[in-house]
Write a protein that holds these residues in place. Structure first.
Motif, PDB file in Angstrom:
ATOM      1  N   TYR A  36     -83.256 -23.692 -20.283  1.00  0.00           N
ATOM      2  CA  TYR A  36     -82.279 -24.742 -20.912  1.00  0.00           C
ATOM      3  C   TYR A  36     -82.936 -25.228 -22.348  1.00  0.00           C
ATOM      4  N   ILE A  37     -81.942 -25.358 -22.984  1.00  0.00           N
ATOM      5  CA  ILE A  37     -82.206 -25.469 -24.553  1.00  0.00           C
ATOM      6  C   ILE A  37     -82.978 -27.024 -24.703  1.00  0.00           C
ATOM      7  N   LEU A  38     -82.495 -27.958 -23.887  1.00  0.00           N
ATOM      8  CA  LEU A  38     -83.200 -29.055 -23.738  1.00  0.00           C
ATOM      9  C   LEU A  38     -84.822 -29.177 -23.386  1.00  0.00           C
ATOM     10  N   LEU A  39     -85.144 -28.282 -22.435  1.00  0.00           N
ATOM     11  CA  LEU A  39     -86.571 -28.038 -22.206  1.00  0.00           C
ATOM     12  C   LEU A  39     -87.300 -27.194 -23.313  1.00  0.00           C
ATOM     13  N   LYS A  40     -86.563 -26.403 -23.964  1.00  0.00           N
ATOM     14  CA  LYS A  40     -87.329 -25.682 -25.160  1.00  0.00           C
ATOM     15  C   LYS A  40     -87.451 -26.746 -26.063  1.00  0.00           C
ATOM     16  N   ILE A  41     -86.671 -27.741 -26.320  1.00  0.00           N
ATOM     17  CA  ILE A  41     -87.067 -28.741 -27.468  1.00  0.00           C
ATOM     18  C   ILE A  41     -88.108 -29.585 -27.114  1.00  0.00           C
ATOM     19  N   ILE A  42     -88.112 -30.133 -25.672  1.00  0.00           N
ATOM     20  CA  ILE A  42     -89.115 -30.950 -25.185  1.00  0.00           C
ATOM     21  C   ILE A  42     -90.257 -30.341 -25.174  1.00  0.00           C
TER      22      ILE A  42
END
Length: 176
Positions: A36-42
């Motif tokens: 998930y892209i959001l998890l990559k950012i976080i």
């Protein structure tokens, strides 16, 4: 299969190998974050820590995009390099100095990466390169260079790897 199931299975099969347990927990976590892209950012700091600690300090290249089945085992992980497009089946065992990845073709392009089946045991200092398939229940001896497909239920050794012994499926079931 869930993230936690993979972790607990890897943990169980690597009993007594603290380094493998640590690396595989970290690998399964980056594998889950990568979905998930959001998890990559976080979790960007964790992704960088994984890369620095596991790849640079421990010398084990298990990329976050690698597809690896359950019960992955590795012994003496130093010098272990696996390309991220490689597919590892269930119950694979990797030893030190193993390199698995693509090769450069005559026209300058890169080949696809190897696909390893289930129950593949890879010996120390083995190179598996190119667009090849390794069958199920295969043992690859130390120092082998595998550049061609290997069928199910065999033992391969040498440079280039050749089939030393074809194990009958019925005989292998009896030995399990």
């Amino acid at each position: 299969m869930s993230f936690f199931a993979y972790i607990f299975q890897d943990w169980k099969v690597n009993r007594g190998n603290v380094k493998a347990r640590l690396v595989l927990v970290m690998f399964r976590l980056v594998n889950a974050i990568n979905r998930y892209i959001l998890l990559k950012i976080i979790f960007f700091p964790y992704l960088m820590f994984y890369r620095f600690f596991v790849e640079w300090n421990l010398g084990i290249e298990l990329p976050r995009k690698l597809v690896a089945g359950k019960n992955l085992i590795f012994y003496h992980g130093q010098g272990l390099v696996v390309n991220y497009k490689t597919v590892l089946g269930d119950n694979c065992t990797l030893r030190n100095g193993v390199t698995i990845g693509h090769k450069k073709l005559a026209d300058g392009t890169l080949s696809l990466c190897p696909r390893l089946g289930n129950n593949v045991d890879v010996g120390a200092n083995v190179c598996i390169i190119g667009d090849i398939s390794i069958g199920n229940n295969v043992t690859i001896g130390a120092g082998a260079v595998v550049v061609k497909d290997l069928p199910d239920n065999c033992i391969a050794v040498g440079n280039p790897a050749r089939i030393l012994n074809k194990v009958e499926a019925a005989a292998q079931i009896v030995n399990i």
